[in-house]
Design an enzyme around this catalytic site. Sequence first.
Site, mmCIF file in Angstrom:
data_model
loop_
_atom_site.group_PDB
_atom_site.id
_atom_site.type_symbol
_atom_site.label_atom_id
_atom_site.label_comp_id
_atom_site.label_asym_id
_atom_site.label_seq_id
_atom_site.Cartn_x
_atom_site.Cartn_y
_atom_site.Cartn_z
ATOM 1 N N ASN A 10 0.847 -1.161 -0.201
ATOM 2 C CA ASN A 10 -0.066 -0.357 0.139
ATOM 3 C C ASN A 10 1.146 1.333 0.124
ATOM 4 O O ASN A 10 1.266 1.679 1.100
ATOM 5 C CB ASN A 10 -0.881 0.111 1.027
ATOM 6 C CG ASN A 10 -1.963 0.744 1.386
ATOM 7 O OD1 ASN A 10 -1.827 1.865 0.400
ATOM 8 N ND2 ASN A 10 -2.273 1.393 1.936
ATOM 9 N N TRP A 11 0.893 2.040 -1.041
ATOM 10 C CA TRP A 11 2.100 3.340 -1.457
ATOM 11 C C TRP A 11 1.280 4.218 -0.965
ATOM 12 O O TRP A 11 2.040 5.579 -0.636
ATOM 13 C CB TRP A 11 2.267 3.665 -2.762
ATOM 14 C CG TRP A 11 2.991 2.471 -3.245
ATOM 15 C CD1 TRP A 11 4.194 1.617 -2.522
ATOM 16 C CD2 TRP A 11 3.949 2.855 -4.621
ATOM 17 N NE1 TRP A 11 4.842 1.104 -3.529
ATOM 18 C CE2 TRP A 11 5.337 1.454 -4.727
ATOM 19 C CE3 TRP A 11 4.308 3.345 -5.962
ATOM 20 C CZ2 TRP A 11 5.728 1.282 -5.848
ATOM 21 C CZ3 TRP A 11 4.394 2.978 -7.281
ATOM 22 C CH2 TRP A 11 5.604 2.080 -6.857
ATOM 23 N N LYS A 12 -0.073 4.319 0.187
ATOM 24 C CA LYS A 12 -0.545 5.361 0.250
ATOM 25 C C LYS A 12 0.078 6.867 -0.735
ATOM 26 O O LYS A 12 -0.906 6.451 -1.703
ATOM 27 C CB LYS A 12 -0.293 5.645 1.418
ATOM 28 C CG LYS A 12 -0.147 4.152 2.685
ATOM 29 C CD LYS A 12 0.304 4.318 3.912
ATOM 30 C CE LYS A 12 -0.023 3.146 4.824
ATOM 31 N NZ LYS A 12 -0.491 3.511 6.773
ATOM 32 N N HIS A 93 -9.509 1.384 5.272
ATOM 33 C CA HIS A 93 -8.205 1.564 5.586
ATOM 34 C C HIS A 93 -8.520 2.510 6.957
ATOM 35 O O HIS A 93 -9.214 3.113 7.141
ATOM 36 C CB HIS A 93 -6.786 2.030 5.342
ATOM 37 C CG HIS A 93 -5.714 1.883 5.699
ATOM 38 N ND1 HIS A 93 -5.188 3.247 6.593
ATOM 39 C CD2 HIS A 93 -4.594 0.711 5.324
ATOM 40 C CE1 HIS A 93 -3.585 2.404 6.930
ATOM 41 N NE2 HIS A 93 -3.361 1.503 6.142
ATOM 42 N N GLU A 95 -6.510 4.972 7.791
ATOM 43 C CA GLU A 95 -5.915 6.478 7.717
ATOM 44 C C GLU A 95 -7.218 6.890 7.110
ATOM 45 O O GLU A 95 -7.821 7.962 7.735
ATOM 46 C CB GLU A 95 -5.230 6.230 7.048
ATOM 47 C CG GLU A 95 -3.792 6.048 8.147
ATOM 48 C CD GLU A 95 -2.607 5.744 7.000
ATOM 49 O OE1 GLU A 95 -2.933 5.698 5.793
ATOM 50 O OE2 GLU A 95 -1.722 4.605 7.253
ATOM 51 N N GLU A 169 -4.939 -4.797 11.358
ATOM 52 C CA GLU A 169 -3.890 -3.876 10.772
ATOM 53 C C GLU A 169 -3.964 -2.409 12.067
ATOM 54 O O GLU A 169 -5.037 -2.064 12.505
ATOM 55 C CB GLU A 169 -4.206 -2.675 9.673
ATOM 56 C CG GLU A 169 -3.724 -3.329 8.765
ATOM 57 C CD GLU A 169 -3.359 -2.172 7.798
ATOM 58 O OE1 GLU A 169 -2.009 -2.509 6.813
ATOM 59 O OE2 GLU A 169 -3.897 -0.842 7.430
ATOM 60 N N GLY A 175 2.898 2.029 10.771
ATOM 61 C CA GLY A 175 3.836 3.102 10.348
ATOM 62 C C GLY A 175 4.552 3.879 12.004
ATOM 63 O O GLY A 175 5.691 4.251 11.732
ATOM 64 N N SER A 214 3.424 -2.348 10.232
ATOM 65 C CA SER A 214 5.322 -2.187 10.128
ATOM 66 C C SER A 214 5.846 -3.903 9.811
ATOM 67 O O SER A 214 6.810 -4.118 10.722
ATOM 68 C CB SER A 214 5.470 -2.382 12.410
ATOM 69 O OG SER A 214 5.634 -0.927 12.828
ATOM 70 N N GLY A 235 2.990 -1.023 3.895
ATOM 71 C CA GLY A 235 3.444 0.411 3.746
ATOM 72 C C GLY A 235 4.646 0.661 3.504
ATOM 73 O O GLY A 235 5.002 0.842 2.400
ATOM 74 N N GLY A 236 5.315 1.434 4.525
ATOM 75 C CA GLY A 236 6.153 1.830 4.369
ATOM 76 C C GLY A 236 7.609 0.714 3.473
ATOM 77 O O GLY A 236 8.293 1.399 2.318
HETATM 78 P P1 13P Z 1 2.984 0.269 7.874
HETATM 79 O O1 13P Z 1 4.107 -1.123 6.557
HETATM 80 O O2 13P Z 1 4.013 1.237 6.976
HETATM 81 O O3 13P Z 1 3.644 0.547 9.338
HETATM 82 O O4 13P Z 1 2.032 0.774 7.219
HETATM 83 C C1 13P Z 1 1.112 -0.230 7.369
HETATM 84 C C2 13P Z 1 -0.399 -0.198 6.315
HETATM 85 O O5 13P Z 1 -1.295 0.856 6.729
HETATM 86 C C3 13P Z 1 -0.454 -0.476 5.330
HETATM 87 O O6 13P Z 1 -1.225 -0.411 4.862
#
Ligand code: 13P
Length: 256
Positions: A10-12, A93, A95, A169, A175, A214, A235-236
Amino acid sequence: MPHRPYIVGNWKMNGTRAMLAEARAIDRAAGRYPDVQVALAPPFTLIGALREAVSAMGVGGQDCHTQPKGAHTGDVSAAMLVDTGADFVILGHSERRKDHGEGNAVVQAKADAALAAGLAVIVCVGETLAERDAGKADKVVAGQVDGSMPVGEGALDAVAAGKVAVAYEPVWAIGTGRVADVPDVVAMHATIRARLTAIYGEAGDKVRILYGGSVNAGNAADLLAAEGVSGALVGGASLTADAFLPIVAAAGTGEA
Ligand code: 13P
């Protein structure tokens, strides 16, 4: 693991065309791990270009509207995602739940809209730290599953066809570098599985439950080997091929 492992990046709100080279590198590696289903969800602006750039992996959106079209400035419908080359969408999500006030009913309506348009869906759930500290994590996540999963016409068929996934999640793990303990992940995935069975009956077994929060090269193998974990939402560590590929490798049985 009864399901084909599913590793989704997920590149957000990250990525411009300069990052297509990373996507190509990830795609080349995905081709070497045919036992792993690999996918990326870039920002809307990159979906079309990414679709053109890759061949072995899935390409998805990070949200869609509940309606197929209309007066909703700035929004994108599921049909538009399909039109631009997406084959799945991440919904609910944390967020989006936080930044855009999305509740379970909206997430459910989006999931139904996405399935109706032919997309696969990944529905995200997860508790906050305050909820976990208060001993409410199970109840919160079970409620999110009950309220957010698609139930419209055709939902059961989509579930049976493996087009529906859940991502657990924990909000406090996203993150932060603070990954959930494996026993806690196993317990929560079992809770989610029980709710899926309650909603969909036997077909609920076909829903893959991913862990997110993470995930990185160092912890992926332990998480992916855990009971009831069918993949990861990353994510990251999905932003570069160097960070993402060890996670794909950890899910696979070895390079072909
Ligand atoms: P991180 O892997 O950066 O913690 O993000 C997880 C996430 O929210 C994937 O949707």
